[in-house]
Write an enzyme that holds these catalytic residues in place. Structure first.
Site, PDB file in Angstrom:
ATOM      1  N   ARG A 164       9.927  -0.977  -9.487  1.00  0.00           N
ATOM      2  CA  ARG A 164       9.025  -0.009 -10.142  1.00  0.00           C
ATOM      3  C   ARG A 164       9.639   0.504 -11.437  1.00  0.00           C
ATOM      4  NH1 ARG A 164       6.740   4.901  -6.644  1.00  0.00           N
ATOM      5  NH2 ARG A 164       8.868   5.658  -6.912  1.00  0.00           N
ATOM      6  N   LYS A 266       6.382   5.858 -13.554  1.00  0.00           N
ATOM      7  CA  LYS A 266       7.046   7.125 -13.219  1.00  0.00           C
ATOM      8  C   LYS A 266       7.768   7.675 -14.443  1.00  0.00           C
ATOM      9  CE  LYS A 266       8.958   8.910  -8.928  1.00  0.00           C
ATOM     10  NZ  LYS A 266       7.863   9.790  -8.596  1.00  0.00           N
ATOM     11  N   GLU A 302      -4.491  11.555  -7.221  1.00  0.00           N
ATOM     12  CA  GLU A 302      -3.317  11.856  -6.402  1.00  0.00           C
ATOM     13  C   GLU A 302      -2.976  13.334  -6.516  1.00  0.00           C
ATOM     14  OE1 GLU A 302      -0.626   9.131  -8.873  1.00  0.00           O
ATOM     15  OE2 GLU A 302       0.730  10.772  -8.391  1.00  0.00           O
TER      16      GLU A 302
HETATM   17  C1  COI Z   1       9.395  11.625  -5.147  1.00  0.00           C
HETATM   18  O1  COI Z   1       8.614  11.777  -4.218  1.00  0.00           O
HETATM   19  O2  COI Z   1      10.478  11.064  -4.985  1.00  0.00           O
HETATM   20  C2  COI Z   1       9.074  12.061  -6.494  1.00  0.00           C
HETATM   21  O3  COI Z   1       9.604  11.496  -7.404  1.00  0.00           O
HETATM   22  C3  COI Z   1       8.208  13.221  -6.730  1.00  0.00           C
HETATM   23  C4  COI Z   1       8.973  14.331  -7.362  1.00  0.00           C
HETATM   24  C5  COI Z   1       8.050  15.262  -8.064  1.00  0.00           C
HETATM   25  C6  COI Z   1       9.818  15.069  -6.365  1.00  0.00           C
END
Ligand code: COI
Length: 420
Positions: A164, A266, A302
């Site tokens: 990813r 991300k 989401e």
């Molecule tokens: C995760 O779930 O690992 C994320 O990257 C979300 C984050 C906002 C804590």
């Protein structure tokens, strides 16, 4: 906080071993650690406290809680402990807690990442003109390590995060570590911080890989230099509700992503962009925000930090991945687990109206794991699910997933990587 310097064999390094608090115990690190680089295997012995001379480290007490390690050369073996850390493992939340080491690896534009190394956890120096600071050229990942009853450590699908990150890097015009480099770096960082992994059943070690354009730019352009960094923090439940159901509000004004944008990767900016709506929702007592698509304002996308699923008549549905939704690794895992349990799972457009009829709603994410949704408020109407707890399907999926993640099942679906 005073920091700096790479741990190197046999000469002065000005850094803090952090934290170092209680009776002496030693940590054995089995990983490439000669000058703590990704090279020949060795293990490092750290005497944590009281600050003293050990065969491996000479440590001067600089404060009650911190020690200055000035020499490291020989490596030896000893017990690995997670005790002696001032954390109440029964009360651990998702707040950041500094650990001992972080991992860093650099690359120039058009080059390859190389010479990754561990260094004591601490602040980093970044050029004020860095692309990540000025133009948001940055990505992050999140994955977890679990401590098993037998002392072994499990990583959950780390290669998925690596893939990813590589996809995101392509979208953000960044070079990225190879899958192998990524996974090795994660293993190295976890083992170096082994004592921070919560005891079995008490939480996990959250692993946060970052990829940043750290080279200086002024005109808008990809950075000339990139840094891949991993830090870790022991964590418990993400939501303050713990595993109790959360309460969401559907957001009507703000949107998280647009078609053709970066919602499917991300990148750091996706998360800053949701803070406003999240703060408003939290001020009103909601746990988080559920976003709708920005074209029709009708399809579920989401939650700020996790994917969403609904259950109706034992059919599980979740918004399909189409560029505006993060392809969650927990999302993907839940879909596979659910199908293996015989559930029908649909990845499709899910309308906001379907929330009215749903039997159960739940969220998934690395940080969140699987969180039941107790209510969703949409245009001042509140829809409730379950009876103050997990719905039957959500519970079954939660149990199956967490059993896999914590190594409690015989068949690990080839999803876990064991470190010891
Ligand atoms: C995760 O779930 O690992 C994320 O990257 C979300 C984050 C906002 C804590």
């Amino acid at each position: 906080m005073e920091r700096g310097g790479v741990v190197s064999g046999g000469f002065h390094q000005n850094y803090i071993l952090y934290p170092s608090r209680a009776a002496a115990f030693t940590t054995r690190l089995h990983y490439p650690f000669s000058s703590i680089r990704n090279s020949p295997s060795s293990s490092l012995r750290i005497r944590h406290s009281p600050c003293s001379i050990s065969s491996s480290f000479i440590i001067h007490e600089v404060s009650r809680n911190r020690c200055d390690a000035v020499s490291s050369n020989s490596y030896s073996t000893d017990v690995t402990e997670f005790a002696e850390i001032e954390i109440d493992w029964d009360k651990i939340d998702f707040g950041f807690k500094p650990t001992d080491y972080m991992y860093s690896m650099k690359c120039s534009r058009g080059g390859d990442f190389s010479n990754g190394q561990l260094q004591p956890f601490g602040n980093i120096e970044v050029n004020p003109s860095a692309a990540v600071l000025n133009y948001g050229q940055g990505l992050f990942e999140g994955l977890k390590a679990y401590r098993k009853q037998d002392g072994n450590i499990l990583l959950f699908r780390p290669e998925e995060n690596a893939i990813r990150m590589r996809n995101g890097a392509d979208r953000m015009c960044m070079p990225s570590p190879t899958v192998q480099q990524f996974v090795e770096a994660v293993k190295t960082t976890v083992l170096a911080n082994k004592r921070w992994i919560p005891p079995p059943g008490k939480g996990s070690l959250y692993i946060r890989p970052l990829l940043m354009g750290t080279g200086a730019v002024l005109g808008l352009a990809p950075a000339p230099e990139y840094t891949f960094l991993i830090f870790v923090s022991p964590v418990g439940n993400y939501f303050k509700e713990g595993v109790a159901p959360i309460n969401l509000i559907v957001e009507n004004e703000f949107h998280r992503a647009t078609p053709g944008g970066t919602g499917g990767v991300k990148t750091i900016g996706n998360y800053a962009a949701v803070l406003k709506a999240q703060s408003i929702a939290k001020a009103k007592g909601y746990s988080d925000v559920l976003y709708l698509d920005c074209v029709h304002n009708r399809y579920l996308e989401e939650v700020s930090s996790c994917n969403i699923f609904i259950v109706k008549d034992n059919v599980i549905s979740t918004p399909e991945i189409k560029g505006t939704i993060l392809p969650g690794i927990t999302r993907k895992s839940i879909i596979e687990v659910a199908r293996s349990l015989g559930f029908k799972v649909e990845e499709r457009n899910v309308t906001v109206d379907e929330l009215v009829e749903a039997d159960e709603v739940f969220c998934t994410g690395t940080a969140v794991v699987l969180s039941p949704v107790g209510s969703i408020t949409y245009k001042s109407q509140r829809f409730s699910y379950g009876e103050d707890g997990f719905g039957t399907v959500s519970k079954q999926l939660y149990t199956s997933l967490t059993s896999l993640q914590m190594g409690l099942t015989e068949d690990n679906m080839n999803w876990t990587v064991q470190l010891s």
